[in-house]
Design a protein around this motif. Structure first.
Motif, short mmCIF file in Angstrom:
data_model
loop_
_atom_site.label_atom_id
_atom_site.label_comp_id
_atom_site.label_asym_id
_atom_site.label_seq_id
_atom_site.Cartn_x
_atom_site.Cartn_y
_atom_site.Cartn_z
N ASP A 151 -94.02 74.21 63.16
CA ASP A 151 -93.61 75.22 62.28
C ASP A 151 -93.69 76.54 63.00
N LYS A 152 -94.08 76.77 64.25
CA LYS A 152 -94.17 77.63 65.21
C LYS A 152 -93.26 77.75 66.29
N TYR A 153 -92.38 76.63 66.34
CA TYR A 153 -91.60 76.47 67.65
C TYR A 153 -90.59 77.42 67.52
N THR A 154 -90.34 78.13 68.51
CA THR A 154 -88.93 79.25 68.56
C THR A 154 -88.53 79.07 70.03
N CYS A 155 -87.15 79.32 70.10
CA CYS A 155 -86.49 79.39 71.48
C CYS A 155 -86.59 80.50 72.05
N ASP A 156 -85.85 80.91 73.31
CA ASP A 156 -85.96 82.09 73.81
C ASP A 156 -84.63 82.76 73.90
N ARG A 157 -83.75 82.51 73.09
CA ARG A 157 -82.39 82.91 73.05
C ARG A 157 -82.42 84.46 72.37
N VAL A 158 -81.83 85.34 72.76
CA VAL A 158 -81.71 86.60 72.19
C VAL A 158 -80.55 86.46 71.14
N CYS A 159 -80.88 87.04 69.89
CA CYS A 159 -79.87 86.78 68.84
C CYS A 159 -78.55 87.33 69.13
N GLY A 160 -78.52 88.91 69.42
CA GLY A 160 -77.26 89.66 69.74
C GLY A 160 -76.26 89.61 68.66
N THR A 161 -76.70 89.39 67.30
CA THR A 161 -75.56 89.62 66.22
C THR A 161 -75.62 91.27 65.74
N ARG A 162 -74.38 91.44 65.58
CA ARG A 162 -74.17 93.04 65.24
C ARG A 162 -74.93 93.46 63.98
N LEU A 163 -75.78 94.45 64.04
CA LEU A 163 -76.53 94.69 62.88
C LEU A 163 -75.64 95.31 61.65
N SER A 164 -76.25 95.61 60.30
CA SER A 164 -75.62 95.98 59.41
C SER A 164 -74.62 97.14 59.67
N CYS A 165 -75.18 98.33 60.48
CA CYS A 165 -74.64 99.54 60.74
C CYS A 165 -73.20 99.37 61.61
N GLY A 166 -73.05 98.09 62.24
CA GLY A 166 -71.67 98.08 62.90
C GLY A 166 -71.79 98.43 64.30
N ARG A 167 -72.95 99.26 64.89
CA ARG A 167 -73.08 99.93 66.18
C ARG A 167 -74.09 99.10 67.08
N HIS A 168 -75.34 98.82 66.49
CA HIS A 168 -76.32 98.11 67.20
C HIS A 168 -76.38 96.71 66.89
N TYR A 169 -77.06 95.80 67.90
CA TYR A 169 -77.17 94.67 67.75
C TYR A 169 -78.71 93.92 67.94
N CYS A 170 -78.92 92.72 67.20
CA CYS A 170 -80.22 92.37 67.12
C CYS A 170 -80.61 91.97 68.38
N GLY A 171 -81.87 92.44 68.73
CA GLY A 171 -82.56 92.03 70.04
C GLY A 171 -83.72 91.13 69.78
N ASN A 172 -83.79 90.61 68.67
CA ASN A 172 -84.78 89.33 68.50
C ASN A 172 -84.74 88.23 69.03
N THR A 173 -85.78 87.43 69.36
CA THR A 173 -85.42 86.00 69.89
C THR A 173 -85.64 84.94 68.64
N CYS A 174 -84.57 84.07 68.74
CA CYS A 174 -84.75 82.95 67.96
C CYS A 174 -84.80 83.40 66.57
N CYS A 175 -83.61 84.19 66.24
CA CYS A 175 -83.28 84.97 64.82
C CYS A 175 -82.74 83.91 63.91
N SER A 176 -83.53 83.76 62.76
CA SER A 176 -83.15 82.96 61.69
C SER A 176 -81.92 83.34 61.29
N GLY A 177 -81.31 84.72 61.20
CA GLY A 177 -80.04 84.86 60.78
C GLY A 177 -78.97 85.34 61.71
N LYS A 178 -79.17 84.32 62.72
CA LYS A 178 -78.10 84.67 63.83
C LYS A 178 -76.65 84.44 63.45
#
Length: 778
Positions: free
Chosen positions: A332-359
């Motif tokens: 239940d604790k396993y996560t990868c090291d991939r940076v999400c990089g998905t565009r946030l709701s504002c349309g300007r910034h990007y998600c910098g979390n690793t192994c994001c469930s909403g990728k």
């Protein structure tokens, strides 16, 4: 349900007087008399409501309507519809009932109000707890006459008033003085409704287990959070529960609490008599569900806690991009090291979390942008809203100063929106122009007025033109003539700028014109940028020198030429070389040769010969353009648009000039573009002249050489067409005649065997879409 349309209950009219009218309200009395005398009008159809008509009334405004009229009104809208008179909403029941709504189809009674059942009203009245005791009636109920005696909420004062006219929530204003929930103190608030507030007195009280004490509100208990420590009923162990109220529970190892072995497979009835007896275990597998929730304990039955799950499982990370085999306890604790990089709701910034469930999902909860917008608004402030899409909202700041127009006739009091600096009142501007001319009509404003448009004579701003310029508009605009400035600069040159104001050279700027001074030693003009107070540099003018025969020509700098000529007082020539002697010999040989070798006349193809015979004028015009193109320095020309037949003539004739050609653009503007090659030259025999000679006819050429097998080359393949063969043998055009045969075959007929051998050698090394062989070898 009454029938549709106007309904009738009876066909007679009662003239008996109504009883009990003196006990009704004025409104109810009027409605009863009007209904009795059939003088009440329906508010929808404006016709009288008779005693035999079915009637309904609004429970809010008490107005009556024909049942049929109200049914039509409801059918135009929804079931819950507003009253046609007061627009109050109520549920319309499609039935004929009495005023109280309890009895369906009330019977006719000549001594009671029409459409009434005659029973007691029993309607609830506002601010009254007694029902109406009058007979069923239309309109509002009469006021209640009961006398009510009521105490205030604290019970200290009693009030007596008529029902419906007094304040049911009246307070005495004294101290409440009711016993609080703690049972020790009384309420000190003023008389109030509802329960009293909790006791506000704080005192020292022991915790529920009695180990500690603390200051808490009166009537409340608290837990110290420490283990209870009381001796359990077994008399051996102490209670390990957190500080609690009430008796302690049984000992965890009491025989009455532990009835099976740790895994639950073996019953312990009669095996243990006290809590200190060991709990026996069986030899079966434990089988308890581990903390992972997926596997069971594989160990034998044991009294201690089960170890963490040691099995390995293949799991997927939260973002779903990586699969890995990990211990089940860590799945239940396993996560990868991939940076999400998905565009946030504002349309300007990007998600910098690793192994994001909403990728990949911008609208996911994890991708809501919480940064501040911080975009600079027009007023100078920064947007304080959370990062968002689209334009920023107006500035939230306001101006605390009044804003006025320039003339002061209009003023807006604060607060005013941020960024509002100037205001125009709309009245004419009252500022007098400095020139004294009448100003054009314009509104009140801040800043300078529009320039005056009155025509006045002006002189050139440069000051070098004495003539008065044509009348120009009055105003600050400067008038410049079309000539050059020509003022003398400090270096002695004349200013080459157009007419201007101010100095010719700005501060720190120097003259960039060529020096132009004649050199004393060579007489050449100095071409370096202006260098006042400095000597001219060494002359770099390049001079052309040649040998006596003129074959060798070289260029030297002026200084080098003067060095070479310093040793020779006469005109200096470069020494001749071996190439000069070789050129002289070739020239002498050319002069002695009386019969120079002329290239043979080209042999034109059969297709071009036939087209030239029918388009002689176009061929003459084309040859003039091609001859001029060969003599010019241009390397590419574009001919005017023409039809397909004439473009074919252009492509064929260009090959005999050794000119590359291709078509461009779409119909009807498709044209030909011609490009020179190193071998471009005018053919010795033009096509227009060849068609006039019978011996130049390609058909005559074929009759003469076609029978000679040593002068014929056979071609076979899908690419053996005249256009493809002509493009491959571009350098040999005019030395053969193309003859098309059946089934993708063709023949090339030559006049000289040397040319045939040269083309065979060329085709062996060149890429080609056909096969070839000499006719003799067939």
């Amino acid at each position: 349900m009454p029938p549709k349309g106007r309904s009738y209950r009876r066909s007679y009219k009662s003239s008996q007087p109504l009883s009990g009218l003196e006990f009704l309200s004025q409104r109810a009395k009027e409605l009863s008399i009007q209904l009795k005398n059939e003088k009440y009008l329906c508010c929808i159809c404006m016709e009288r409501i008779r005693q035999q008509d079915y009637m309904v009334s609004c429970p809010h405004c008490f107005n009556g309507f024909h049942h049929s009229c109200m049914t039509q009104w409801v059918q135009k809208g929804e079931h819950v519809l507003g009253c046609p008179n007061c627009r109050s909403e109520y549920d319309f029941i499609d039935e004929y009932r009495c005023f109280c709504g309890k009895r369906k189809n009330p019977p006719f009674d000549p001594y009671v109000t029409p459409h009434s059942c005659g029973d007691q009203c029993e309607k609830a009245r506002p601010l009254c707890e007694h029902p109406c005791k009058q007979q069923r009636h239309p309109g509002p109920c009469v006021e209640c006459g009961e006398i009510i005696s009521k105490t205030c909420p604290c019970g200290a004062t009693r009030y007596t008033f008529a029902c419906g006219k007094g304040d049911l929530h009246k307070l005495c204003g004294g101290v409440c003085d009711r016993i609080l929930t703690c049972g020790k103190h009384r309420c000190q608030q003023t008389c109030h409704e509802g329960p009293c507030a909790p006791c506000a007195v704080w005192d020292d009280q022991p915790c529920v287990c009695g180990k500690a004490s603390g200051t808490v509100a009166c009537g409340t208990s608290f837990s110290c959070g420490l283990p209870c420590g009381k001796l359990l009923p077994c008399g051996v162990h102490e209670c390990q529960r957190q500080c609690h109220s009430g008796p302690c529970s049984l000992c965890p190892t009491d025989p009455n609490a532990v009835k099976t072995c740790p895994c639950g497979s073996l019953s312990l009835n009669g095996m243990r008599s006290k809590c200190t007896d060991p709990i026996p275990t069986c030899n079966l597998v434990c089988g308890k569900r581990l903390s992972c929730g997926r596997h069971t304990c594989p160990e034998k039955c044991h009294a201690s806690a089960c170890a963490p799950c040691a099995q390995s499982v293949k799991v997927q990370c939260r973002c779903g991009k990586t699969n890995k085999v990990v211990p089940c306890a860590d799945s239940d604790k396993y996560t990868c090291d991939r940076v999400c990089g998905t565009r946030l709701s504002c349309g300007r910034h990007y998600c910098g979390n690793t192994c994001c469930s909403g990728k990949g999902n911008t609208n996911a909860e994890e991708h809501v942008c919480f940064e501040r917008c911080s975009h600079k608004l027009q007023c100078g402030h920064f947007c304080g809203e959370p990062c968002h899409r689209g334009p920023c909202p107006p500035c939230i700041h306001v101006s605390s100063e009044p804003i006025s127009c320039f003339c002061g006739r209009l003023s807006l009091p604060p607060p005013q929106p941020c960024g509002m600096e100037h205001l125009s009142c709309g009245f004419p501007c009252q500022v007098v122009a400095a020139c004294g001319h009448a100003q054009p009509s314009h509104c009140c404003h801040f800043g300078p007025c529009p320039p005056c448009g009155e025509p006045v004579p002006k002189r050139c701003v440069g000051g070098h033109c004495d003539d008065v310029m044509a009348p120009c508009s009055c105003g600050p605009d400067e008038v410049k003539c079309s000539g050059k400035c020509e003022k003398q600069l400090p270096c002695g040159h004349l200013c080459v700028r157009n007419c201007h104001t101010g100095t010719c050279l700005q501060e720190g700027q120097t003259c960039k014109q060529p020096c132009g001074a004649a050199r004393a030693d060579c007489g050449h003009l100095c071409k370096t940028p202006c260098h006042p107070c400095q000597a001219c540099p060494e002359c770099k003018e390049r001079i052309k020198l040649s040998c006596k025969c003129g074959y060798i020509t070289k260029r030297y700098t002026c200084t080098k030429v003067r060095e070479l000529q310093s040793d020779s007082p006469d005109e200096f020539f470069l020494p001749c070389e071996y190439d000069c002697l070789h050129a002289q010999r070739l020239s002498a040989l050319r002069d002695r040769c009386k019969n120079p070798v002329q290239p043979p006349d080209p042999i034109y193809s059969l297709a071009l010969w036939n087209l030239a015979s029918t388009n002689s004028q176009f061929v003459l015009m084309l040859e003039e353009k091609l001859n001029a193109f060969c003599d010019s320095d241009e390397t590419l020309i574009s001919l005017p648009p023409c039809n397909r037949e004439k473009r074919s003539i252009i492509h064929m004739v260009s090959k005999y000039y050794y000119i590359k050609s291709f078509s461009t653009d779409d119909e009807p503007k498709r044209n030909c573009v011609l490009t020179k090659t190193p071998n471009t030259a005018v053919p010795t025999l033009l096509l227009s002249a060849a068609v006039q000679k019978d011996e130049s006819d390609p058909s005559v050429f074929l009759k003469r050489y076609e029978q000679d097998e040593d002068l014929t080359l056979l071609l076979e393949g899908e690419g053996a067409n005249e256009a493809t063969v002509g493009n491959i043998l571009f350098d040999f055009v005019g030395s053969y005649v193309y003859v098309g045969l059946e089934e993708c075959r063709a023949a090339l007929v030559f006049s000289l065997p040397q040319v045939l051998d040269k083309i065979v050698f060329f085709l062996k090394t060149a890429p080609r879409p056909f096969h070839f062989k000499k006719k003799r070898s067939v």
